[in-house]
Design an enzyme around this catalytic site. Sequence first.
Site, PDB file in Angstrom:
ATOM      1  N   GLU A  69     -45.825  19.349  36.679  1.00 19.91           N
ATOM      2  CA  GLU A  69     -47.428  19.509  35.801  1.00 19.91           C
ATOM      3  C   GLU A  69     -47.445  18.597  34.868  1.00 19.91           C
ATOM      4  O   GLU A  69     -48.792  18.014  34.338  1.00 19.91           O
ATOM      5  CB  GLU A  69     -47.317  21.112  35.513  1.00 19.91           C
ATOM      6  CG  GLU A  69     -47.437  22.069  36.427  1.00 19.91           C
ATOM      7  CD  GLU A  69     -46.216  22.456  37.436  1.00 19.91           C
ATOM      8  OE1 GLU A  69     -46.162  22.980  38.252  1.00 19.91           O
ATOM      9  OE2 GLU A  69     -45.068  21.812  36.650  1.00 19.91           O
ATOM     10  N   GLN A  91     -50.870  24.833  40.362  1.00 19.56           N
ATOM     11  CA  GLN A  91     -50.834  25.896  41.481  1.00 19.56           C
ATOM     12  C   GLN A  91     -51.266  27.273  41.068  1.00 19.56           C
ATOM     13  O   GLN A  91     -51.956  27.957  41.722  1.00 19.56           O
ATOM     14  CB  GLN A  91     -49.494  25.692  42.292  1.00 19.56           C
ATOM     15  CG  GLN A  91     -49.705  26.063  43.742  1.00 19.56           C
ATOM     16  CD  GLN A  91     -48.632  25.834  44.492  1.00 19.56           C
ATOM     17  OE1 GLN A  91     -47.307  26.113  44.296  1.00 19.56           O
ATOM     18  NE2 GLN A  91     -48.798  24.762  45.313  1.00 19.56           N
ATOM     19  N   PHE A  92     -50.508  27.498  39.906  1.00 18.46           N
ATOM     20  CA  PHE A  92     -50.805  28.852  39.539  1.00 18.46           C
ATOM     21  C   PHE A  92     -50.912  28.403  37.587  1.00 18.46           C
ATOM     22  O   PHE A  92     -50.143  27.887  37.350  1.00 18.46           O
ATOM     23  CB  PHE A  92     -49.672  29.973  39.594  1.00 18.46           C
ATOM     24  CG  PHE A  92     -49.726  30.270  41.113  1.00 18.46           C
ATOM     25  CD1 PHE A  92     -50.462  31.674  41.360  1.00 18.46           C
ATOM     26  CD2 PHE A  92     -49.132  29.666  42.079  1.00 18.46           C
ATOM     27  CE1 PHE A  92     -50.277  32.032  42.707  1.00 18.46           C
ATOM     28  CE2 PHE A  92     -48.847  30.155  43.397  1.00 18.46           C
ATOM     29  CZ  PHE A  92     -49.440  31.161  43.573  1.00 18.46           C
ATOM     30  N   ALA A  93     -51.766  29.451  37.060  1.00 18.35           N
ATOM     31  CA  ALA A  93     -51.993  29.187  35.567  1.00 18.35           C
ATOM     32  C   ALA A  93     -50.604  29.208  34.914  1.00 18.35           C
ATOM     33  O   ALA A  93     -50.640  28.787  33.894  1.00 18.35           O
ATOM     34  CB  ALA A  93     -52.949  30.217  34.972  1.00 18.35           C
ATOM     35  N   ASP A  94     -49.651  30.105  35.446  1.00 19.52           N
ATOM     36  CA  ASP A  94     -48.193  30.255  34.896  1.00 19.52           C
ATOM     37  C   ASP A  94     -47.459  29.091  34.897  1.00 19.52           C
ATOM     38  O   ASP A  94     -46.438  29.120  34.019  1.00 19.52           O
ATOM     39  CB  ASP A  94     -47.452  31.284  35.663  1.00 19.52           C
ATOM     40  CG  ASP A  94     -48.359  32.791  36.164  1.00 19.52           C
ATOM     41  OD1 ASP A  94     -49.435  32.257  36.999  1.00 19.52           O
ATOM     42  OD2 ASP A  94     -48.022  33.837  35.804  1.00 19.52           O
ATOM     43  N   PRO A  98     -45.261  23.174  31.385  1.00 21.07           N
ATOM     44  CA  PRO A  98     -44.837  21.874  31.563  1.00 21.07           C
ATOM     45  C   PRO A  98     -45.777  20.929  30.830  1.00 21.07           C
ATOM     46  O   PRO A  98     -45.487  19.731  30.490  1.00 21.07           O
ATOM     47  CB  PRO A  98     -44.008  21.625  32.684  1.00 21.07           C
ATOM     48  CG  PRO A  98     -43.744  23.164  33.388  1.00 21.07           C
ATOM     49  CD  PRO A  98     -44.809  24.078  32.725  1.00 21.07           C
ATOM     50  N   HIS A 138     -46.745  34.581  38.291  1.00 24.02           N
ATOM     51  CA  HIS A 138     -47.782  34.073  39.227  1.00 24.02           C
ATOM     52  C   HIS A 138     -49.002  35.036  38.598  1.00 24.02           C
ATOM     53  O   HIS A 138     -50.199  34.708  39.616  1.00 24.02           O
ATOM     54  CB  HIS A 138     -47.498  34.489  40.870  1.00 24.02           C
ATOM     55  CG  HIS A 138     -46.514  33.436  41.024  1.00 24.02           C
ATOM     56  ND1 HIS A 138     -45.087  33.733  41.099  1.00 24.02           N
ATOM     57  CD2 HIS A 138     -46.381  32.162  41.899  1.00 24.02           C
ATOM     58  CE1 HIS A 138     -44.345  32.883  41.601  1.00 24.02           C
ATOM     59  NE2 HIS A 138     -45.166  32.004  42.247  1.00 24.02           N
TER      60      HIS A 138
END
Length: 346
Positions: A69, A91-94, A98, A138
Site C-alpha cells: 500500500e 483493497q479494503f480501507a483497513d 502501511p 475488513h
Amino acid sequence: MAEQAGAGKSVPMTMIQALRSAMDVMMERDPNVVVYGQDVGYFGGVFRVTEGLQQKYGKSRCFDAPISEGGIVGTAVGMGAYGLRPVVEIQFADYFYPASDQIVSEAARLRYRSAGDFTAPITIRMPCGGGIYGGQTHSQSPEALFTHVCGIRTVMPSNPYDAKGLLISSIENDDPVIFLEPKRLYNGPFDGHHDKPVVPWSKHEMGKVPEGYYTVPLESASVFRPGKDVTVIAYGTMVWVAEAAANETGIDAEIIDLRSIWPMDLDTVIASVKKTGRCVVVHEATQTSGFGAELVSLVQEHCFYHLEAPVERVAGYDTPYPHAQEWAYFPGPERLGAALKRAMEK
C-alpha cells in the site's frame, strides 16, 4: 438529480457500475488518468469495480500493483506531481495503514511544501465499513483519521448517482481525495435490518445514473429527506439506516447526507438544525474520537441558541469490529430510533 449537459440518458446502475462508469468516462476523456492497485487490472478488483477497464484501455492505463500500500500511494504521488491523475485502490480501507506516511507526509503536504509548484491530483479508493462479516481486518470505517489531516479531502457517497458524480469530481480535483465506498451499498439501498439490500438499485430513483460525464460538487451536502422535527446528520450507509429509523418511528426527520465529509458543507447543516431545533448524529465508526464528535461540536458552536434538546450521537461501539456479531455492533434503526425519540422528548 438534475443531469448536466452531455451526461447522456440515465440507466439503472449499481454503485459498483456507477464507480466503474466514472473511471471509464474519465479514462476516455483524459489520457493522463491511470487506474491501478491490488488485483485491479486483469481480475477487475475484489469487488469487480474496475472490471473491463484493462481490456478496454490496456495494461499501461489499468494495471495490477504489488501488495504494498505504501508503494501504491507513493508511486501515485510521484505520478501526480509529474502530470498524471492516478486513481488507486486500497483493497479494503483497513489496509491503508502501511500507506499512511505517504498519504499524510507526502500527498497531503506536497502543494504546501512546494509552494504550489507541484500538486498531488490523486484519488485513493477504499471499500469501507461492514457488509461482508469481515470483522476488524475488513470492516473498519477510518474516515475520522483522514479528516484530521490538512491537505486531503474525504468523500463517502450513499448512492450510485452521487458515487459517479463525486468520483469524477475527485479525479478532476488537483488535491488528494480519500474516496470511501460503503460495501453494504454496492448493490442496493440498505435499511439496517437485512444482510441484503431491501431493493436493488435498478428499482430505486438514485440507481438511475447518466451514462456520460457529469459531476457532483465536492463540499456539497444534500438534503436527502426533508423534515421539520429533528435533523439527522449522516453519510454512507447510515443515510439509509436514518431513513429506516425515521419511517419506523414516524418522526419527521430531516436527513442530511454529507457526501463530502471534509471539507464539509457546514451551511446546509446549520440551516437544517436551526430549522428543526434538534439534532442526531450517526456514523458506523467507533464513537470515541469519531467524526461525530466534530459534528456535535460544530452544531453546538453554530446552533446553540436554536437547540431545543441536547445533540444525540449514535455510533459503533468502542471495541474491535466483531465478525459474527456484526449486526450487534452496527448502528441500526432501533438504536437510532431510540435517539430520535430521546431528542423529541426533551
